[in-house]
Design a protein around this motif. Sequence first.
Motif, PDB file in Angstrom:
ATOM      1  N   VAL A  11       0.867  -1.174   0.000  1.00 24.53           N
ATOM      2  CA  VAL A  11       0.000   0.000   0.000  1.00 24.53           C
ATOM      3  C   VAL A  11       0.901   1.220   0.000  1.00 24.53           C
ATOM      4  O   VAL A  11       1.589   1.487   0.969  1.00 24.53           O
ATOM      5  N   GLY A  12       0.902   1.978  -1.107  1.00 21.67           N
ATOM      6  CA  GLY A  12       1.898   3.040  -1.272  1.00 21.67           C
ATOM      7  C   GLY A  12       3.265   2.393  -1.218  1.00 21.67           C
ATOM      8  O   GLY A  12       3.578   1.493  -1.974  1.00 21.67           O
ATOM      9  N   GLU A 159       9.178  -3.014  -8.527  1.00 21.64           N
ATOM     10  CA  GLU A 159       7.802  -3.108  -8.071  1.00 21.64           C
ATOM     11  C   GLU A 159       7.687  -3.420  -6.581  1.00 21.64           C
ATOM     12  O   GLU A 159       6.691  -3.073  -5.948  1.00 21.64           O
ATOM     13  N   GLN A 284     -14.143  -0.198  -4.106  1.00 25.64           N
ATOM     14  CA  GLN A 284     -13.022   0.236  -4.929  1.00 25.64           C
ATOM     15  C   GLN A 284     -12.749  -0.826  -6.003  1.00 25.64           C
ATOM     16  O   GLN A 284     -12.600  -2.011  -5.688  1.00 25.64           O
ATOM     17  N   SER A 298      -4.621  -5.264  -7.973  1.00 25.84           N
ATOM     18  CA  SER A 298      -4.354  -3.903  -7.502  1.00 25.84           C
ATOM     19  C   SER A 298      -5.656  -3.119  -7.395  1.00 25.84           C
ATOM     20  O   SER A 298      -6.625  -3.378  -8.118  1.00 25.84           O
ATOM     21  N   PHE A 299      -5.671  -2.164  -6.455  1.00 27.21           N
ATOM     22  CA  PHE A 299      -6.785  -1.228  -6.321  1.00 27.21           C
ATOM     23  C   PHE A 299      -6.262   0.041  -5.655  1.00 27.21           C
ATOM     24  O   PHE A 299      -5.172   0.052  -5.069  1.00 27.21           O
ATOM     25  N   THR A 300      -7.017   1.114  -5.752  1.00 23.52           N
ATOM     26  CA  THR A 300      -6.648   2.382  -5.130  1.00 23.52           C
ATOM     27  C   THR A 300      -7.732   2.787  -4.143  1.00 23.52           C
ATOM     28  O   THR A 300      -8.878   2.355  -4.225  1.00 23.52           O
ATOM     29  N   THR A 302      -8.146   5.486  -0.209  1.00 19.76           N
ATOM     30  CA  THR A 302      -7.661   6.573   0.644  1.00 19.76           C
ATOM     31  C   THR A 302      -7.322   6.013   2.018  1.00 19.76           C
ATOM     32  O   THR A 302      -8.077   5.196   2.567  1.00 19.76           O
ATOM     33  N   PRO A 310      -3.287   9.203  -0.821  1.00  9.53           N
ATOM     34  CA  PRO A 310      -4.031   8.073  -1.358  1.00  9.53           C
ATOM     35  C   PRO A 310      -3.303   6.757  -1.107  1.00  9.53           C
ATOM     36  O   PRO A 310      -2.091   6.739  -0.891  1.00  9.53           O
ATOM     37  N   ALA A 311      -4.044   5.674  -1.132  1.00  8.35           N
ATOM     38  CA  ALA A 311      -3.475   4.342  -0.973  1.00  8.35           C
ATOM     39  C   ALA A 311      -3.537   3.618  -2.308  1.00  8.35           C
ATOM     40  O   ALA A 311      -4.570   3.617  -2.962  1.00  8.35           O
ATOM     41  N   ALA A 312      -2.426   3.034  -2.716  1.00 10.05           N
ATOM     42  CA  ALA A 312      -2.378   2.214  -3.924  1.00 10.05           C
ATOM     43  C   ALA A 312      -1.873   0.838  -3.508  1.00 10.05           C
ATOM     44  O   ALA A 312      -0.726   0.690  -3.113  1.00 10.05           O
ATOM     45  N   THR A 314      -1.126  -3.271  -4.025  1.00  6.27           N
ATOM     46  CA  THR A 314      -0.837  -4.358  -4.961  1.00  6.27           C
ATOM     47  C   THR A 314      -0.763  -5.650  -4.148  1.00  6.27           C
ATOM     48  O   THR A 314      -0.025  -5.712  -3.173  1.00  6.27           O
TER      49      THR A 314
END
Length: 325
Positions: A11-12, A159, A284, A298-300, A302, A310-312, A314
């Motif tokens: 996440v991030g 990655e 999401q 993966s998803f995005t 907050t 924001p949170a990204a 994987t």
Amino acid sequence: MPWSKGWLGRVGTFIVALSAILTAHAQQVPALQAVQSFALTDTNGLILSGGKAEPVEYQGRKAVLLTTKSEDGVFAFLKDAQFQDGTIEADLALKVTTPPGVRMPGFIGMAFRARPDASHYEMFYLRPGNSQSEDQAMRNHSVQYVSAPGFDWYKLRREWPWLYESHADLRPEVWTKLKIEVHGRSARLYINGSDTPSLVVHGLKGEDLQGGVALWGYAGEEAYFSNVKITPAQPQAVENGGEAAGTWDVNCATDYGRFAGSMNLHRAGGTVTGTWSGAFGANQPINGTWRNGYVDLSFTGTWPNGKPGPAAATLVGGSDGDSAT
């Protein structure tokens, strides 16, 4: 019986461990193979790919020397060695032969669960020249996990920085004891008899759950090997081809604390879609891929509770029937 389902995620820039409880189907347990030892005082027990092998004496012991000019390296497969779970032990040493002034940390390692043509394998390798560097970033590139095809050091480092490599105390031109311990989709690398692993990998990325064992060396160096020992363990009940579709209850452990949510996943061929709800937001969209049970999602969203930015996320893992790692 209950089975723990674990995923590795990001996440991030934060590492996420995800788990859920499912039911696993009972599987037949195969017979345990015998311990195999390879003194490597000659090359009779090796099948070579991509270079040259010769018997030598190095620092007072008989060994096998691998050399190659190929940037893919040289693989020397141990005849009749088939490996799934257990330990692989070996003594190895490396001497760099590139001209002075050319940076060359050295590359030497062991491949396992490998196909005979070296097109698919898991591998740990060492870079002794990085271990004693004054540059901390170089020191952190001392030991490395890779998997072919598709997961070389470049992809894993970009990655998933710092997750598949680490520092270890290594020296060039001296014998080093290496031990690889494999259970299911997890592996640990130990150096010089330490009880503490130098590198831990959860979620091995290889497509095959069993295969051959090979010595591995690289161009611009002399790679020495002796005293290989393979000790099989009872294979864990994992299998390829598991289904990712379904509803998953998830607990996330991050540097900001623990969060919960759920994933509702669908699969069409190699494409996975779905939604995430819970911490980081509701509904999401999730997008990803499926490859014979191996998933990359993966998803995005907050960060909750006023955390910054924001949170990204994987998520990567292998689905084994009704369980995964």
